[in-house]
Scaffold this motif. Structure first.
Motif, short mmCIF file in Angstrom:
data_model
loop_
_atom_site.label_atom_id
_atom_site.label_comp_id
_atom_site.label_asym_id
_atom_site.label_seq_id
_atom_site.Cartn_x
_atom_site.Cartn_y
_atom_site.Cartn_z
N SER A 69 0.83 -1.21 0.00
CA SER A 69 0.00 0.00 0.00
C SER A 69 0.86 1.25 0.00
O SER A 69 1.96 1.28 0.59
N LYS A 70 0.36 2.27 -0.67
CA LYS A 70 1.04 3.56 -0.70
C LYS A 70 1.21 4.11 0.71
O LYS A 70 2.22 4.74 1.02
N ASP A 71 0.23 3.85 1.57
CA ASP A 71 0.30 4.31 2.96
C ASP A 71 1.52 3.75 3.68
O ASP A 71 2.17 4.46 4.45
N THR A 75 4.35 6.19 5.02
CA THR A 75 4.47 6.27 6.48
C THR A 75 5.80 5.74 6.98
O THR A 75 6.45 6.36 7.81
N PHE A 76 6.20 4.57 6.49
CA PHE A 76 7.38 3.89 7.03
C PHE A 76 8.57 3.90 6.08
O PHE A 76 9.69 3.67 6.52
N GLY A 77 8.34 4.10 4.80
CA GLY A 77 9.40 4.05 3.79
C GLY A 77 9.53 2.66 3.20
O GLY A 77 9.06 1.67 3.77
N ALA A 78 10.21 2.60 2.05
CA ALA A 78 10.40 1.32 1.37
C ALA A 78 11.37 0.43 2.15
O ALA A 78 11.30 -0.79 2.07
N VAL A 79 12.29 1.05 2.90
CA VAL A 79 13.24 0.28 3.71
C VAL A 79 12.70 0.26 5.14
O VAL A 79 13.09 1.05 5.99
N ILE A 103 13.30 -8.59 0.51
CA ILE A 103 14.50 -7.84 0.87
C ILE A 103 14.36 -6.43 0.34
O ILE A 103 14.02 -6.23 -0.83
N SER A 104 14.63 -5.43 1.20
CA SER A 104 14.67 -4.03 0.78
C SER A 104 15.74 -3.34 1.60
O SER A 104 15.86 -3.58 2.80
N LYS A 116 18.36 5.76 8.38
CA LYS A 116 18.57 4.55 7.59
C LYS A 116 19.88 4.70 6.82
O LYS A 116 19.89 5.00 5.63
N PRO A 117 21.00 4.49 7.53
CA PRO A 117 22.30 4.66 6.86
C PRO A 117 22.56 3.59 5.81
O PRO A 117 21.89 2.54 5.79
N ILE A 118 23.54 3.86 4.96
CA ILE A 118 23.95 2.87 3.97
C ILE A 118 24.27 1.56 4.71
O ILE A 118 24.93 1.57 5.74
N GLY A 119 23.77 0.47 4.18
CA GLY A 119 23.96 -0.83 4.81
C GLY A 119 22.75 -1.31 5.58
O GLY A 119 22.72 -2.43 6.08
N THR A 120 21.71 -0.45 5.67
CA THR A 120 20.46 -0.85 6.33
C THR A 120 19.68 -1.73 5.36
O THR A 120 19.39 -1.32 4.24
N VAL A 121 19.38 -2.94 5.78
CA VAL A 121 18.60 -3.86 4.95
C VAL A 121 17.56 -4.54 5.82
O VAL A 121 17.85 -4.97 6.94
N VAL A 122 16.33 -4.59 5.32
CA VAL A 122 15.25 -5.27 6.03
C VAL A 122 14.85 -6.53 5.27
O VAL A 122 14.91 -6.57 4.04
N PHE A 123 14.47 -7.53 6.03
CA PHE A 123 14.08 -8.82 5.48
C PHE A 123 12.74 -9.21 6.09
O PHE A 123 12.47 -8.89 7.25
#
Length: 167
Positions: A69-71, A75-79, A103-104, A116-123
């Motif tokens: 969702s666009k929300d 609200t939270f960002g893609a990462v 993975i983003s 969200k510094p470089i190297g921040t990855v969410v799974f």
């Protein structure tokens, strides 16, 4: 082999162990750009395991292909864990897979922020018929500032995602 030995060896385990259980997999990838699905398809017999992979690099692709969702993005960002959860759920709903991983992240060298510094990855990962919410994890990978930092972050993210696909 196209990919480093550590990725190929782990992908071989993912294929063998999931094939033994008759499990099908789906991937929803942003910062890894299809490397996880690519690693799996390096392995002979991967067609018994990999149902499909979604490369959803842009926010529009995440929304259109996976139903994020666009929300959530606004609200939270893609990462974010919320976005990764939505990506994993969308991949599962739009596939024949039993398990999906998403993975983003921020691979660099640009795009990092204080939050969200470089190297921040969410799974995130989700199993069909598991009856619960998907799992999620946020990691910080070092080395994003090095000349090969982007590649190193993507390598580490690919390894982590493959580990999450082990039964």
């Amino acid at each position: 082999m196209l990919l480093p030995d550590d990725i190929t060896e782990l992908a071989a385990r993912v294929v063998a162990e999931n094939a033994a259980l008759g499990r099908k997999l789906a991937t929803a990838e942003s910062c890894t750009g299809g490397l996880v699905a690519g690693a799996i398809t390096e392995i002979a017999g991967s067609s018994a395991v990999l149902d499909r992979g979604f490369v959803t690099y842009s926010n529009e692709a995440k929304m259109q292909m996976l139903g994020v969702s666009k929300d959530i993005i606004e609200t939270f960002g893609a990462v974010s864990i919320a976005c990764a959860w939505a990506m994993a759920k969308g991949a599962l709903e739009r596939s024949e897979a039993d398990v999906a991983v998403a993975i983003s992240g921020v691979a660099g060298p640009g795009g990092g922020t204080a939050m969200k510094p470089i190297g921040t990855v969410v799974f995130a990962w989700v199993c069909r018929n598991a009856g619960g919410e998907p799992g999620g994890e946020l990691k910080f990978f070092e080395g994003g500032e090095a000349p090969d930092g982007r590649a190193e972050i993507r390598r580490q993210a690919t390894l982590c995602a493959l580990e999450l696909l082990l039964p």
